[in-house]
Each structure stands twice: as structure tokens, then as C-alpha cells.
Motif scaffolding. Structure first.
Motif, PDB file in Angstrom:
ATOM      1  N   ASN A 195       4.512   0.740 -24.825  1.00 37.75           N
ATOM      2  CA  ASN A 195       5.408   1.897 -24.857  1.00 37.75           C
ATOM      3  C   ASN A 195       4.753   3.167 -24.331  1.00 37.75           C
ATOM      4  OD1 ASN A 195       7.410   0.289 -26.062  1.00 37.75           O
ATOM      5  ND2 ASN A 195       6.562   0.666 -28.109  1.00 37.75           N
ATOM      6  N   GLY A 196       3.535   3.058 -23.785  1.00 35.41           N
ATOM      7  CA  GLY A 196       2.863   4.228 -23.242  1.00 35.41           C
ATOM      8  C   GLY A 196       3.635   4.822 -22.076  1.00 35.41           C
ATOM      9  N   ARG A 197       3.571   6.125 -21.943  1.00 35.91           N
ATOM     10  CA  ARG A 197       4.347   6.770 -20.874  1.00 35.91           C
ATOM     11  C   ARG A 197       3.838   6.328 -19.501  1.00 35.91           C
ATOM     12  NH1 ARG A 197       0.789  10.884 -22.156  1.00 35.91           N
ATOM     13  NH2 ARG A 197      -0.134  12.025 -20.407  1.00 35.91           N
ATOM     14  N   ASP A 198       4.716   6.363 -18.544  1.00 35.02           N
ATOM     15  CA  ASP A 198       4.429   5.852 -17.204  1.00 35.02           C
ATOM     16  C   ASP A 198       3.584   6.867 -16.426  1.00 35.02           C
ATOM     17  OD1 ASP A 198       4.351   4.643 -14.773  1.00 35.02           O
ATOM     18  OD2 ASP A 198       6.520   4.387 -14.557  1.00 35.02           O
ATOM     19  N   LEU A 199       2.323   6.518 -16.168  1.00 35.98           N
ATOM     20  CA  LEU A 199       1.458   7.363 -15.341  1.00 35.98           C
ATOM     21  C   LEU A 199       1.538   6.981 -13.875  1.00 35.98           C
ATOM     22  CD1 LEU A 199      -1.800   7.609 -17.495  1.00 35.98           C
ATOM     23  CD2 LEU A 199       0.015   9.308 -17.247  1.00 35.98           C
ATOM     24  N   GLY A 200       2.029   5.783 -13.614  1.00 38.89           N
ATOM     25  CA  GLY A 200       2.149   5.323 -12.241  1.00 38.89           C
ATOM     26  C   GLY A 200       0.845   4.822 -11.656  1.00 38.89           C
ATOM     27  N   GLU A 201       0.974   4.119 -10.541  1.00 42.27           N
ATOM     28  CA  GLU A 201      -0.177   3.620  -9.797  1.00 42.27           C
ATOM     29  C   GLU A 201      -0.436   4.517  -8.594  1.00 42.27           C
ATOM     30  OE1 GLU A 201       0.372  -1.182 -10.272  1.00 42.27           O
ATOM     31  OE2 GLU A 201       1.328  -0.179  -8.586  1.00 42.27           O
ATOM     32  N   VAL A 202      -1.668   4.494  -8.119  1.00 45.14           N
ATOM     33  CA  VAL A 202      -2.009   5.210  -6.896  1.00 45.14           C
ATOM     34  C   VAL A 202      -2.651   4.211  -5.934  1.00 45.14           C
ATOM     35  CG1 VAL A 202      -3.365   7.035  -5.836  1.00 45.14           C
ATOM     36  CG2 VAL A 202      -2.334   7.403  -8.092  1.00 45.14           C
ATOM     37  N   ARG A 203      -2.001   4.001  -4.805  1.00 39.18           N
ATOM     38  CA  ARG A 203      -2.537   3.120  -3.768  1.00 39.18           C
ATOM     39  C   ARG A 203      -3.199   3.969  -2.691  1.00 39.18           C
ATOM     40  NH1 ARG A 203      -2.385  -1.712  -6.030  1.00 39.18           N
ATOM     41  NH2 ARG A 203      -2.799  -2.536  -3.960  1.00 39.18           N
ATOM     42  N   VAL A 204      -4.174   3.396  -2.010  1.00 43.29           N
ATOM     43  CA  VAL A 204      -4.860   4.085  -0.914  1.00 43.29           C
ATOM     44  C   VAL A 204      -4.671   3.269   0.357  1.00 43.29           C
ATOM     45  CG1 VAL A 204      -7.073   4.857   0.001  1.00 43.29           C
ATOM     46  CG2 VAL A 204      -6.561   5.172  -2.424  1.00 43.29           C
ATOM     47  N   GLU A 205      -4.198   3.919   1.413  1.00 42.10           N
ATOM     48  CA  GLU A 205      -4.003   3.266   2.700  1.00 42.10           C
ATOM     49  C   GLU A 205      -4.777   4.037   3.767  1.00 42.10           C
ATOM     50  OE1 GLU A 205       0.151   3.547   3.303  1.00 42.10           O
ATOM     51  OE2 GLU A 205       0.692   2.215   1.624  1.00 42.10           O
ATOM     52  N   HIS A 206      -5.333   3.333   4.732  1.00 39.33           N
ATOM     53  CA  HIS A 206      -6.006   3.975   5.849  1.00 39.33           C
ATOM     54  C   HIS A 206      -4.991   4.297   6.930  1.00 39.33           C
ATOM     55  CE1 HIS A 206     -10.260   3.435   4.633  1.00 39.33           C
ATOM     56  NE2 HIS A 206      -9.767   2.413   3.968  1.00 39.33           N
ATOM     57  N   THR A 229      -5.651   4.527  10.018  1.00 38.38           N
ATOM     58  CA  THR A 229      -5.976   3.682  11.179  1.00 38.38           C
ATOM     59  C   THR A 229      -6.411   2.320  10.667  1.00 38.38           C
ATOM     60  OG1 THR A 229      -8.227   4.588  11.189  1.00 38.38           O
ATOM     61  CG2 THR A 229      -6.609   5.621  12.650  1.00 38.38           C
ATOM     62  N   PRO A 230      -5.485   1.471  10.267  1.00 38.14           N
ATOM     63  CA  PRO A 230      -5.801   0.194   9.613  1.00 38.14           C
ATOM     64  C   PRO A 230      -6.728  -0.712  10.408  1.00 38.14           C
ATOM     65  CG  PRO A 230      -3.455   0.676   9.500  1.00 38.14           C
ATOM     66  CD  PRO A 230      -4.054   1.666  10.441  1.00 38.14           C
ATOM     67  N   ALA A 231      -6.625  -0.692  11.727  1.00 36.07           N
ATOM     68  CA  ALA A 231      -7.416  -1.625  12.530  1.00 36.07           C
ATOM     69  C   ALA A 231      -8.916  -1.410  12.360  1.00 36.07           C
ATOM     70  CB  ALA A 231      -7.040  -1.485  14.004  1.00 36.07           C
ATOM     71  N   ALA A 232      -9.311  -0.152  12.159  1.00 34.78           N
ATOM     72  CA  ALA A 232     -10.736   0.160  12.043  1.00 34.78           C
ATOM     73  C   ALA A 232     -11.153   0.397  10.598  1.00 34.78           C
ATOM     74  CB  ALA A 232     -11.052   1.402  12.875  1.00 34.78           C
ATOM     75  N   ALA A 233     -10.250   0.142   9.654  1.00 32.28           N
ATOM     76  CA  ALA A 233     -10.507   0.518   8.265  1.00 32.28           C
ATOM     77  C   ALA A 233     -11.020  -0.652   7.443  1.00 32.28           C
ATOM     78  CB  ALA A 233      -9.217   1.044   7.637  1.00 32.28           C
ATOM     79  N   PRO A 234     -11.851  -0.364   6.437  1.00 29.71           N
ATOM     80  CA  PRO A 234     -12.222  -1.396   5.470  1.00 29.71           C
ATOM     81  C   PRO A 234     -11.053  -1.673   4.552  1.00 29.71           C
ATOM     82  CG  PRO A 234     -13.120   0.722   4.808  1.00 29.71           C
ATOM     83  CD  PRO A 234     -12.477   0.924   6.152  1.00 29.71           C
ATOM     84  N   SER A 235     -11.182  -2.688   3.723  1.00 29.15           N
ATOM     85  CA  SER A 235     -10.098  -3.014   2.796  1.00 29.15           C
ATOM     86  C   SER A 235      -9.959  -1.938   1.732  1.00 29.15           C
ATOM     87  CB  SER A 235     -10.378  -4.357   2.118  1.00 29.15           C
ATOM     88  OG  SER A 235     -11.509  -4.248   1.268  1.00 29.15           O
ATOM     89  N   GLU A 236      -8.810  -1.944   1.076  1.00 32.11           N
ATOM     90  CA  GLU A 236      -8.544  -0.934   0.048  1.00 32.11           C
ATOM     91  C   GLU A 236      -9.586  -0.975  -1.055  1.00 32.11           C
ATOM     92  OE1 GLU A 236      -4.900   0.456  -2.900  1.00 32.11           O
ATOM     93  OE2 GLU A 236      -5.005  -1.593  -2.196  1.00 32.11           O
TER      94      GLU A 236
END
Length: 361
Positions: free
Chosen positions: A302-313, A315-322
Motif C-alpha cells: 500500500n506504499g505510495r507510488d514513487l514510480g520507476e526511472v529508466r535511463v536511455e542513451h 545515441t543507442p548504437a554507441a551506448a553501453p547497456s542501461e
């Protein structure tokens, strides 16, 4: 003759200075020993990087909060749990670690009661840590100079943050940055492993055959409930020496800290929730609903919703994984306690007199 007199004067002054420094060092060492040596006879208190006065008791004694040394895990099947992990709610937060192709989730509802897990993932010895008072989850390698360490809780706090110890030298380590601050290994630093916190539902979807930490004895603690109910609604943090400038936020407001940029940056979680997306130095941070606070309601579901935070590059082609992007959540007071010059991005109007505030409309 003048040169000889000057040289003699210099030697005398340096001698006095060194005597003064030695006296101060001896006083500090004696202060550590008088306060802690009975409980810590193996710790080398002649080596330290911080003052004894910065430590406060958190209540429990040494190992009063027991670390997990023999972790039990459950493997999902097509994203579905079959054992204890079935009781995890979809919005339950888990720490996610990926190493050498192996991914494991560590539910915060277990870490609330243990704070430390000594484990190995993908053949790499790691220590998974969580400090409820700072609401920060961090993962480190356990190898230091060719030696394998395992960790426990000291029962002490510094800047309201967990102080760990290694059982090999009984040196003390700051959880927030992985630095040893007292003992034979003082001024040594653990290597941080990028990790992040997401909901159990997101983890199961992304890693349908992933592993999940489960209790070795489900009756050992009240897993699924929190002893910190209402904590993140406090106006000021406990166990903190002195004031911390958290402008433009209140001390207990949550921030997302991103490292690996030119310098660490803290982003107000409230601001990120409002704008949904934020581009920052080649990264895009995306907020989405679906993950609960473990420091709010007694029943974690029942904890309040803080949400998730995703990280995206960007320039995906030259980026490491999340999983290679170092970021974590914490409170504004903790961020500024350890990064006093760290920038905070938030919704505010006037940052005059506050050079480390980045006000956004």
C-alpha cells in the motif's frame, strides 16, 4: 649565515608543526579507542579519514541488523514466481544487478531487515547494500587488492548513512560511496557496480528467467511489512550532525542521482514525475508509475507510488547497456551530505546565492 639561520628556523617550525599534528592524531586515536575499542578490539583506530565525533549510534549494536551471508534465490519461469517470491506485489521495488549475463533481483522488503547481502553474480563477488535512512541502494565488488571481503553492519551511522565493516580487517566503510573511513583499510574504496531499482513486475517482464533473492527463513522477519512506516514523510532527517544545504529542495525530498557525467547530478523526483522525460548529457531519463515506497505504509503493497526511472542513451548504437549507467535514488540531505557541491535540478524560481541549484520552470 642568514641561510643557515633560516634553515634552522624552518626545521624548528616544521618540528613544532609535526608535534602538533601528532598530538592531534594521538588525541583522535585515543578518542576512537575510548569510545569503540571494547566492541571493536580488532579495528586499527590509528588509521582514519574522519573524526570520531561524526559517528552516531543507530540503535542496534554490531551485527544487530544481520547481513545475509548465504543468499537463497528463486528462479522465475516465464516471468512467474513459484515459491516465496509469489508474495511480492507487482509494485514491489527490487535492486537489479546484471553481471556476465546473469541477472538477479534483491527485493527491498528483504533488504529493509538486513541491509547487506554478501553474494556472487556472474562469478563476481559483490555486496548488495541498502540504507533505509537515506533510501539508497548500492552494489559494490567485494575484492580489494586481491583479497575477498565480506561485510556486516556496525550499528553506527555517519551523516545518517549506514556504516559497514569488513570481517577480515574490521575496517569501517561508508555505504554511500564505498570508502573505508576507519581501520587498516582506511582510504581504500570499493568499486561500485552499476545497478538500479525497479518494480518486480518490470523485472519479471525484462528477465522472465531471472533470479530473485528470497528469505532463508520466511518467519525470521516480518517480510512484506516495514519498520519505517511514515519515515519518508518526515520533515527533517534523524541522526544527522549539523545542517545541510539542500536548496531548492527540502531535506527529505527524493532525488535521482546520476553519476558518470562530468559530475554527479541530482534530479528532483517530483520534477521528473511532472515532466515525465528529461534529457541530460546524452541521456534521457524517463519516469513512469508503478513502484511503491518501502518507507511509507506498514503494509508495503500500500506504499505510495514513487514510480520507476529508466535511463536511455540518446545515441543507442554507441551506448553501453542501461545496467552500466550508475544512478540511484536517495534523499536530498544525503546527496548534499556527500556531494555538497552537487547540482540539483528542480522546479524553482530564484537560485540567486545558490550556484549548485539548476532551476527549471
Amino acid at each position: 649565515m642568514k641561510r643557515i639561520l633560516f634553515s634552522l628556523l624552518y626545521v624548528v617550525c616544521m618540528g613544532i608543526s609535526l608535534m602538533g599534528n601528532t598530538a592531534w592524531a594521538n588525541d583522535e586515536t585515543n578518542a576512537f579507542r575510548e569510545t569503540f575499542e571494547r566492541s571493536w578490539p580488532k579495528t586499527d583506530f590509528s588509521k582514519y579519514t574522519v573524526s570520531r565525533q561524526e559517528f552516531l549510534s543507530g540503535g542496534p549494536t554490531k551485527d544487530g541488523i544481520p547481513a545475509i551471508d548465504m543468499p537463497h534465490v528463486e528462479t522465475l519461469r516465464d516471468g512467474v514466481a513459484s515459491g516465496w517470491a509469489r508474495q511480492l506485489s507487482t509494485n514491489a521495488p527490487v535492486i537489479v544487478v546484471t553481471l556476465n549475463g546473469e541477472t538477479r533481483a534483491y527485493p527491498l522488503e528483504i533488504l529493509l531487515w538486513h541491509e547487506i547481502v554478501n553474494d556472487s553474480v556472474g562469478g563476481v563477488p559483490i555486496v548488495v547494500t541498502y540504507c533505509p535512512l537515506c533510501n539508497v541502494a548500492l552494489v559494490f565488488r567485494r575484492n580489494v587488492d586481491g583479497k575477498l571481503l565480506d561485510f556486516g553492519t556496525t550499528g553506527l551511522l555517519r551523516k545518517s548513512n549506514l556504516v559497514m565493516y569488513d570481517r577480515q580487517s574490521e575496517s569501517w566503510w561508508q555505504q554511500f560511496d564505498g570508502k573505508s573511513i576507519v581501520g587498516a583499510l582506511a582510504d581504500t574504496k570499493l568499486k561500485m557496480i552499476p545497478s538500479f531499482v525497479e518494480s518486480f513486475a518490470s523485472f519479471a517482464k525484462a528477465h522472465p528467467e531471472g533470479e530473485v533473492l528470497v528469505p532463508s527463513d520466511p518467519a525470521m522477519r516480518a517480510y512484506g511489512r516495514t519498520p519505517y512506516a511514515g519515515y519518508d514523510a518526515n520533515q527533517s532527517p534523524p541522526f544527522l550532525n549539523g545542517e545541510v544545504d539542500t536548496f531548492p529542495l527540502e531535506p527529505m525530498e527524493p532525488v535521482v542521482v546520476v553519476q558518470g557525467l562530468k559530475s554527479p547530478v541530482g534530479i528532483s523526483l517530483t520534477y521528473l514525475r511532472d515532466v515525465k522525460e528529461l534529457e541530460l548529457d546524452g541521456l534521457r531519463l524517463v519516469w513512469r508509475a508503478g513502484m511503491a515506497s518501502v518507507l511509507d505504509r506498514k503494509d508495503l503493497r500500500n506504499g505510495r507510488d514513487l514510480g520507476e526511472v529508466r535511463v536511455e542513451h540518446l545515441t543507442p548504437a554507441a551506448a553501453p547497456s542501461e545496467s552500466e549507467v550508475v544512478r540511484f535514488r536517495t534523499f536530498a540531505f544525503a546527496y548534499r551530505s556527500f556531494f555538497p557541491d552537487g547540482k540539483i535540478i528542480a522546479r524553482c524560481v530564484n537560485a540567486k546565492g545558490h550556484p549548485h541549484a539548476d532551476c527549471r520552470p
